[in-house]
Design a protein around this motif. Sequence first.
Motif, PDB file in Angstrom:
ATOM      1  N   ILE A 113       0.912  -1.127   0.131  1.00  0.00           N
ATOM      2  CA  ILE A 113       0.193   0.061   0.066  1.00  0.00           C
ATOM      3  C   ILE A 113       0.907   1.323   0.080  1.00  0.00           C
ATOM      4  O   ILE A 113       0.516   2.194  -0.567  1.00  0.00           O
ATOM      5  N   ALA A 114       1.939   1.040   0.620  1.00  0.00           N
ATOM      6  CA  ALA A 114       3.013   2.342   0.564  1.00  0.00           C
ATOM      7  C   ALA A 114       3.511   2.588  -0.719  1.00  0.00           C
ATOM      8  O   ALA A 114       3.891   3.773  -1.124  1.00  0.00           O
ATOM      9  N   LYS A 115       3.416   1.513  -1.799  1.00  0.00           N
ATOM     10  CA  LYS A 115       3.795   1.723  -3.103  1.00  0.00           C
ATOM     11  C   LYS A 115       2.814   2.046  -3.844  1.00  0.00           C
ATOM     12  O   LYS A 115       2.966   3.101  -4.743  1.00  0.00           O
ATOM     13  N   ASN A 116       1.594   1.517  -3.790  1.00  0.00           N
ATOM     14  CA  ASN A 116       0.240   2.098  -4.358  1.00  0.00           C
ATOM     15  C   ASN A 116      -1.116   2.118  -3.599  1.00  0.00           C
ATOM     16  O   ASN A 116      -1.531   0.968  -3.038  1.00  0.00           O
ATOM     17  N   PRO A 117      -1.385   3.341  -2.887  1.00  0.00           N
ATOM     18  CA  PRO A 117      -2.485   3.456  -2.007  1.00  0.00           C
ATOM     19  C   PRO A 117      -3.748   2.792  -2.408  1.00  0.00           C
ATOM     20  O   PRO A 117      -4.597   2.520  -1.545  1.00  0.00           O
ATOM     21  N   PHE A 118      -3.971   2.328  -3.674  1.00  0.00           N
ATOM     22  CA  PHE A 118      -5.174   1.774  -3.948  1.00  0.00           C
ATOM     23  C   PHE A 118      -4.873   0.344  -4.120  1.00  0.00           C
ATOM     24  O   PHE A 118      -5.959  -0.734  -4.441  1.00  0.00           O
ATOM     25  N   ALA A 143       3.464  -1.707  -9.537  1.00  0.00           N
ATOM     26  CA  ALA A 143       3.842  -0.510  -9.047  1.00  0.00           C
ATOM     27  C   ALA A 143       5.467  -0.493  -9.564  1.00  0.00           C
ATOM     28  O   ALA A 143       5.833  -1.599  -9.707  1.00  0.00           O
ATOM     29  N   LEU A 144       5.915   0.777  -9.621  1.00  0.00           N
ATOM     30  CA  LEU A 144       7.428   0.741 -10.050  1.00  0.00           C
ATOM     31  C   LEU A 144       8.382   1.348  -9.222  1.00  0.00           C
ATOM     32  O   LEU A 144       7.709   2.751  -8.971  1.00  0.00           O
ATOM     33  N   GLU A 145       9.507   1.188  -8.973  1.00  0.00           N
ATOM     34  CA  GLU A 145      10.468   1.978  -8.323  1.00  0.00           C
ATOM     35  C   GLU A 145      11.555   2.188  -8.958  1.00  0.00           C
ATOM     36  O   GLU A 145      12.274   1.292  -9.600  1.00  0.00           O
ATOM     37  N   ASP A 146      12.020   3.724  -8.962  1.00  0.00           N
ATOM     38  CA  ASP A 146      13.442   4.031  -9.505  1.00  0.00           C
ATOM     39  C   ASP A 146      14.006   4.800  -8.677  1.00  0.00           C
ATOM     40  O   ASP A 146      13.699   5.882  -8.483  1.00  0.00           O
ATOM     41  N   ASP A 147      14.924   4.119  -7.777  1.00  0.00           N
ATOM     42  CA  ASP A 147      15.640   4.744  -6.734  1.00  0.00           C
ATOM     43  C   ASP A 147      14.571   5.528  -5.919  1.00  0.00           C
ATOM     44  O   ASP A 147      14.096   4.604  -5.306  1.00  0.00           O
ATOM     45  N   ASP A 148      14.561   6.673  -5.666  1.00  0.00           N
ATOM     46  CA  ASP A 148      13.598   7.465  -4.649  1.00  0.00           C
ATOM     47  C   ASP A 148      12.216   7.485  -5.226  1.00  0.00           C
ATOM     48  O   ASP A 148      11.380   8.193  -4.589  1.00  0.00           O
ATOM     49  N   LEU A 149      11.909   7.061  -6.634  1.00  0.00           N
ATOM     50  CA  LEU A 149      10.558   7.428  -7.248  1.00  0.00           C
ATOM     51  C   LEU A 149       9.832   6.163  -7.098  1.00  0.00           C
ATOM     52  O   LEU A 149      10.299   5.225  -7.573  1.00  0.00           O
ATOM     53  N   THR A 150       8.645   6.630  -6.887  1.00  0.00           N
ATOM     54  CA  THR A 150       7.552   5.120  -6.847  1.00  0.00           C
ATOM     55  C   THR A 150       6.322   5.570  -7.661  1.00  0.00           C
ATOM     56  O   THR A 150       5.753   6.860  -7.416  1.00  0.00           O
ATOM     57  N   LEU A 151       6.164   4.703  -8.695  1.00  0.00           N
ATOM     58  CA  LEU A 151       4.993   5.118  -9.429  1.00  0.00           C
ATOM     59  C   LEU A 151       3.851   4.125  -9.378  1.00  0.00           C
ATOM     60  O   LEU A 151       4.387   2.832  -9.302  1.00  0.00           O
ATOM     61  N   PHE A 152       2.860   4.452  -9.723  1.00  0.00           N
ATOM     62  CA  PHE A 152       1.715   3.131  -9.983  1.00  0.00           C
ATOM     63  C   PHE A 152       0.864   3.865 -11.180  1.00  0.00           C
ATOM     64  O   PHE A 152       0.896   4.882 -11.543  1.00  0.00           O
ATOM     65  N   GLU A 153      -0.081   3.208 -11.570  1.00  0.00           N
ATOM     66  CA  GLU A 153      -0.938   3.113 -12.823  1.00  0.00           C
ATOM     67  C   GLU A 153      -0.047   2.885 -13.922  1.00  0.00           C
ATOM     68  O   GLU A 153       0.865   3.652 -14.263  1.00  0.00           O
TER      69      GLU A 153
END
Length: 217
Positions: free
Chosen positions: A46-51, A56-66
């Motif tokens: 949930i910390a990566k994608n609140p939905f 989910a994708l992590e690139d160093d300190d950036l986390t993306l979802f959708e």
Amino acid sequence: MALKLYGVPASTCTGRVLFCLHEKQADFELIPVNLMAGEHKQPAFIAKNPFGQIPALEDDDLTLFESRAITAYVAEKLKDTGSDLLRHSNPKEAALVKIWMEVESQSYNPAIGPIFYQAFIAPMRGQSADQAVIDANLEKLEKVLDVYEDRLSITKYLAGDFYSLADLHHLSYTHYFMKTPYAKVINERPHVKAWWEDISSRPASKKVMEGMSFGAK
């Protein structure tokens, strides 16, 4: 540091990102998420994608979802590697890519998604496919495909004579759809059929599709 993708290969949305990552020859790590155990609903995910949905994708300190946002990021980050999926050097072509990306998201996906659910997900959950839902959405899908047939009679791909995210975003759901008895709505439209055979036969497409499997009933 390699990109980290959280998801499962059979997932349509995870697949959408995988198609892009392989097309861009990206260095990435696929980290499986145990959906059956509800791992995607646990605090760590949930910390990566609140939905609570993959991927989910992590690139160093950036986390993306959708998934579509992720593919756009990957295509931008790796714009000088592999195919130019966003047509960075040509504003007019880039605008057409964005238009057809929206068409996929707003017209194609809402029609094909419920058919996929009824053909693949419902049986996995012990439910019977609702034929009324399938029929209603097939009618919607055919109207969209009529527009595609007209478009693809003019250009090789949706945004022009070049492969782009506009085409790639169709791969996951259409891959499964073509395994159903309803594939004829694509096969009976010659330009759509030729387009599908083209985009699904790309090396990156074939590599990802090898790991995509559900049992339709």
